[in-house]
Motif scaffolding. Structure first.
Motif, mmCIF file in Angstrom:
data_model
loop_
_atom_site.group_PDB
_atom_site.id
_atom_site.type_symbol
_atom_site.label_atom_id
_atom_site.label_comp_id
_atom_site.label_asym_id
_atom_site.label_seq_id
_atom_site.Cartn_x
_atom_site.Cartn_y
_atom_site.Cartn_z
ATOM 1 N N GLU A 16 1.073 -1.289 -0.042
ATOM 2 C CA GLU A 16 0.116 0.118 0.026
ATOM 3 C C GLU A 16 0.887 1.474 -0.300
ATOM 4 N N ASP A 17 0.467 2.053 -0.566
ATOM 5 C CA ASP A 17 1.020 3.497 -0.450
ATOM 6 C C ASP A 17 0.555 4.842 -0.791
ATOM 7 N N ASN A 18 0.444 5.312 -0.087
ATOM 8 C CA ASN A 18 -0.331 5.996 0.945
ATOM 9 C C ASN A 18 0.756 7.568 1.667
ATOM 10 N N THR A 19 1.360 7.614 0.272
ATOM 11 C CA THR A 19 2.691 9.039 0.421
ATOM 12 C C THR A 19 1.984 9.958 -0.473
ATOM 13 N N ARG A 20 2.838 11.148 0.234
ATOM 14 C CA ARG A 20 1.998 11.832 -0.242
ATOM 15 C C ARG A 20 2.748 13.288 -1.111
ATOM 16 N N ASN A 21 2.939 13.845 -1.874
ATOM 17 C CA ASN A 21 3.735 14.408 -2.665
ATOM 18 C C ASN A 21 4.676 14.190 -3.064
ATOM 19 N N THR A 33 -3.824 -8.068 -7.540
ATOM 20 C CA THR A 33 -4.862 -6.825 -7.362
ATOM 21 C C THR A 33 -4.945 -5.749 -7.539
ATOM 22 N N VAL A 34 -6.584 -5.360 -7.659
ATOM 23 C CA VAL A 34 -5.531 -3.676 -7.585
ATOM 24 C C VAL A 34 -6.747 -2.901 -6.405
ATOM 25 N N GLY A 35 -6.680 -3.135 -5.346
ATOM 26 C CA GLY A 35 -7.983 -3.013 -4.165
ATOM 27 C C GLY A 35 -8.019 -1.578 -4.466
ATOM 28 N N ARG A 36 -7.801 -0.374 -3.937
ATOM 29 C CA ARG A 36 -8.258 1.246 -4.809
ATOM 30 C C ARG A 36 -7.171 1.559 -4.465
ATOM 31 N N GLY A 37 -7.918 2.858 -4.790
ATOM 32 C CA GLY A 37 -6.887 3.772 -5.270
ATOM 33 C C GLY A 37 -6.398 3.722 -6.969
ATOM 34 N N THR A 38 -5.052 4.700 -7.101
ATOM 35 C CA THR A 38 -4.792 4.292 -8.538
ATOM 36 C C THR A 38 -3.364 4.128 -9.368
ATOM 37 N N VAL A 39 -3.241 3.154 -10.083
ATOM 38 C CA VAL A 39 -1.983 2.531 -10.281
ATOM 39 C C VAL A 39 -1.350 3.693 -12.121
ATOM 40 N N GLU A 40 -0.771 4.454 -12.061
ATOM 41 C CA GLU A 40 -0.408 5.576 -13.618
ATOM 42 C C GLU A 40 -0.438 4.169 -14.132
ATOM 43 N N LYS A 41 1.213 3.526 -14.275
ATOM 44 C CA LYS A 41 0.539 2.531 -15.128
ATOM 45 C C LYS A 41 1.467 0.826 -14.396
ATOM 46 N N ALA A 78 -2.219 -0.924 -3.383
ATOM 47 C CA ALA A 78 -3.715 -0.247 -2.848
ATOM 48 C C ALA A 78 -2.827 1.587 -3.383
ATOM 49 N N GLY A 79 -4.117 2.205 -2.664
ATOM 50 C CA GLY A 79 -3.209 3.183 -2.837
ATOM 51 C C GLY A 79 -2.563 4.151 -3.898
ATOM 52 N N ASN A 80 -1.431 4.870 -3.897
ATOM 53 C CA ASN A 80 -1.066 5.510 -5.293
ATOM 54 C C ASN A 80 0.386 5.160 -5.734
ATOM 55 N N MET A 81 -0.422 4.482 -6.273
ATOM 56 C CA MET A 81 1.057 3.895 -6.840
ATOM 57 C C MET A 81 1.953 4.255 -8.099
ATOM 58 N N LYS A 82 2.543 4.008 -8.682
ATOM 59 C CA LYS A 82 3.934 4.318 -9.550
ATOM 60 C C LYS A 82 3.631 3.552 -11.272
ATOM 61 N N ASN A 83 4.638 2.786 -10.562
ATOM 62 C CA ASN A 83 5.285 2.253 -11.408
ATOM 63 C C ASN A 83 5.110 0.255 -11.794
ATOM 64 N N VAL A 84 4.297 -0.460 -11.458
ATOM 65 C CA VAL A 84 4.235 -1.863 -11.096
ATOM 66 C C VAL A 84 4.142 -3.080 -12.242
ATOM 67 N N VAL A 85 5.341 -3.395 -12.575
ATOM 68 C CA VAL A 85 5.820 -4.615 -13.245
ATOM 69 C C VAL A 85 5.341 -6.418 -12.577
ATOM 70 N N ASN A 86 4.234 -6.561 -13.431
ATOM 71 C CA ASN A 86 4.359 -8.399 -12.584
ATOM 72 C C ASN A 86 5.048 -8.998 -13.973
ATOM 73 N N LYS A 87 6.030 -9.877 -13.471
ATOM 74 C CA LYS A 87 6.444 -10.768 -13.575
ATOM 75 C C LYS A 87 6.669 -12.310 -13.218
#
Length: 450
Positions: free
Chosen positions: A280-285, A321-329, A305-314
Motif C-alpha cells: 500500500e502506497d499512501n504517500t503524499r507529494n 489485485t488492484v484493491g483501491r486507489g490509482t496505478v499510473e502504469k 492499493a493506494g497511489n502506485m506509480k509504476n508496477v511490473v508483474n513478472k
C-alpha cells in the motif's frame, strides 16, 4: 484461493440463504459460482500439509537437527554435499558460510572479488564478491580468502557481527541516530525512528507475524523485509513513515503473506516483491514506491492499493489485485504467463500494458489499454484501446482487432449522412442514426418558432 506455504485447501463452500451453491474449479486456485439474488458466504478450511521427505539419507527422522536441515534446504540456504547426503557432521568451510549469508540476503547481483584463490565459476564466487563489497569479509594478508578452510568460532563471530551490524532485539521505540553499517531488527512490536543507516536495514524472520514501524528513517543501502504478517490490529504489519531508501526487497523465504504500508513523505526508488504480499502506497507529494517489481514464486498472490506509480508483474500463474486507489502504469510482463488481474470497483489503472495474454476482470476503470499479446480479455471497457496489428482481444465481450480498437477509442460521433429521415408526417417522423461506436444517442425535436 491460494493457501499459505505449508497448508492446502481442505474444503471450500459457498452458501446463500441456507443453500449450498455449486462451485466450479477453474484451476490455479480459481473457483466460480452463479451469483444469486442474495448475499453469499464463502468459507474455506485449510489444513497443514505433511512436510515433504528430505532427500538426505544421513539425516535421521526425529534427530535434533532434522527441522533445521529441512528449513535451510527448503528455503534454499543450503544444499547437500551430494544428491542424497547433507553431511551434518562435517565441518563448515568459509565458502559455505559466506554462501549461506549471501542467500539469506536474497542473492543480489555481485561482480567478482579480488581474491586470487576464488575461481570465477565456483559456487561461492558471487557470495564472496558480495561479502567483500559489503565489508563482511576482508580475507588474509597474503590476498587470499581460503574458501575451503574450516571456519573458526572467532571467524564465525566476526562474519555474523559484520553481517548483522547493530542489533535491535527489544520491543519498544529505538532511536539510533547515525549508524555506520547494517541494522538488524529481530523482534516484533518494535519502532525504529530518527535513524540513518549507512548500510542495509534487515527485518528478519524473528519479527514473526508481528509488527514493525519505521519512522523518519533513511537507509543508504537496502531495506530487506523477511519478517511480518498479514495484518496487525487491522493495520499493515510493516508500516513506514517518512522513510527514504534506494531499494527494498520483500521476501519472507517461507512464503508467509505479508502486508507493507508506506506513508507520509516516504520515497523508495525500487521495490522487489518475492513473496505473497499486500503493498500500500499512501504517500503524499513524493514518489513513494516509485517502481515496484512483482517477481515471486509461481502462483504468488499480490494486492496493491493506494497511489502506485509504476508496477511490473513478472510472476507466472500469479493473482494480482488492484484493491483501491490509482496505478499510473501497470505492466503484465511476458513472463507472467497464466496469471490473472482483478481491478476492484474503487480502483483505476491509468495505463495497462498486457505483454502477456491474461484475463482482466473486476468493476474498476482502465484509462489506456495496450495489448501486445494474443489471448487477452477484459470485462471492462477502457477509455482508449491499442491492440497490436495481427492479434485480437476480447474487450468487454467484443472481439476486437487493431481497427476496431481504434474506432472504439475515438470520440463518439454520427457518421456522415445521418440521421436519415423517413415517413415524415405532420405529427411523426422516423429517424435512423449510425455512429462510429456503440452507445446511446440522445436526441430531441423542437418545434419551429412561428
Amino acid at each position: 484461493v491460494q493457501p499459505d506455504t505449508g497448508f492446502h485447501l481442505d474444503q471450500l463452500t459457498a452458501t446463500a440463504s441456507g443453500r449450498q451453491l455449486e462451485l466450479k474449479d477453474k484451476g490455479n486456485g480459481t473457483y466460480t459460482f452463479t451469483m444469486p439474488g442474495s448475499s453469499v458466504e464463502v468459507r474455506g478450511t485449510f489444513t497443514a500439509s505433511d512436510p515433504a521427505d528430505l532427500p538426505f539419507t544421513d539425516v535421521a527422522e526425529g534427530i535434533w537437527y532434522e527441522n533445521a536441515v529441512r528449513y535451510v534446504y527448503e528455503n534454499k540456504l543450503m544444499a547437500g554435499t551430494g544428491s542424497d547426503t547433507f553431511g551434518p557432521d562435517l565441518a563448515t568451510s568459509r565458502g559455505m558460510i559466506v554462501t549461506i549469508l549471501y542467500r539469506m540476503d536474497g542473492s543480489p547481483a555481485a561482480g567478482s572479488s579480488a581474491f586470487a584463490d576464488v575461481a570465477p565459476g565456483a559456487y561461492y564466487a558471487s557470495a564472496v564478491a558480495w561479502a567483500s563489497a559489503n565489508g563482511i569479509v576482508t580475507g588474509y594478508e597474503d590476498g587470499s580468502f581460503r574458501p575451503a578452510s574450516d571456519i573458526t568460532r572467532g571467524e564465525m563471530s566476526k562474519l555474523l557481527s559484520d553481517a548483522i551490524g547493530t542489533l535491535v532485539d527489544t520491543e519498544g521505540t529505538n532511536d539510533l541516530g547515525s549508524v555506520w553499517g547494517n541494522v538488524t531488527i529481530t523482534t516484533p512490536h518494535t519502532t525504529l525512528r530518527n535513524t540513518t543507516v549507512g548500510g542495509d536495514l534487515y527485518l528478519t524472520s524473528g519479527v514473526g507475524l508481528g509488527d514493525v514501524t519505521l519512522e523518519n528513517v533513511r537507509v543508504l543501502g537496502r531495506i530487506i523485509v523477511a519478517g511480518g504478517g498479514e495484518s496487525e490490529g487491522a493495520d499493515a504489519s510493516i508500516t513506514m513513515r517518512n522513510v527514504d531508501a534506494p531499494e527494498m526487497i520483500i521476501d519472507t523465504l517461507s512464503g508467509q503473506y505479508i502486508s507493507v504500508s508506506v506513508q507520509n513523505d516516504s520515497e523508495i526508488e525500487k521495490t522487489t516483491v518475492r513473496t505473497n504480499a499486500y503493498l500500500e502506497d499512501n504517500t503524499r507529494n513524493r514518489d513513494g514506491l516509485a517502481n515496484v517489481y512483482l517477481d515471486g514464486q509461481e502462483g504468488a498472490r499480490f494486492t496493491i492499493a493506494g497511489n502506485m506509480k509504476n508496477v511490473v508483474n513478472k510472476t507466472p500463474r500469479s493473482a494480482l489485485t488492484v484493491g483501491r486507489g490509482t496505478v499510473e502504469k501497470l505492466t503484465i510482463d511476458e513472463m507472467a504467463t497464466a496469471s490473472t488481474l482483478t481491478i476492484d470497483r474503487d480502483a483505476t489503472v491509468d495505463e495497462l500494458n498486457l505483454d502477456c495474454g491474461i484475463a482482466v476482470s473486476g468493476n474498476g476503470d482502465i484509462g489506456t489499454l495496450n495489448v501486445s499479446a494474443p489471448g487477452a480479455s477484459t470485462t471492462m471497457l477502457p477509455d482508449n484501446i491499442v491492440i497490436r496489428p495481427g492479434i485480437t482481444a476480447n474487450i468487454a465481450g467484443q472481439v476486437m482487432d487493431s481497427v476496431l480498437a481504434e474506432e472504439s477509442s475515438s470520440d463518439p460521433r454520427l457518421l456522415s449522412g445521418y440521421p436519415e429521415l423517413d415517413d415524415i408526417a405532420p405529427t411523426s417522423i422516423n429517424a435512423i442514426f449510425s455512429g462510429n461506436k456503440q452507445g446511446t444517442v440522445y436526441w430531441a425535436i423542437t418545434p419551429e418558432a412561428n
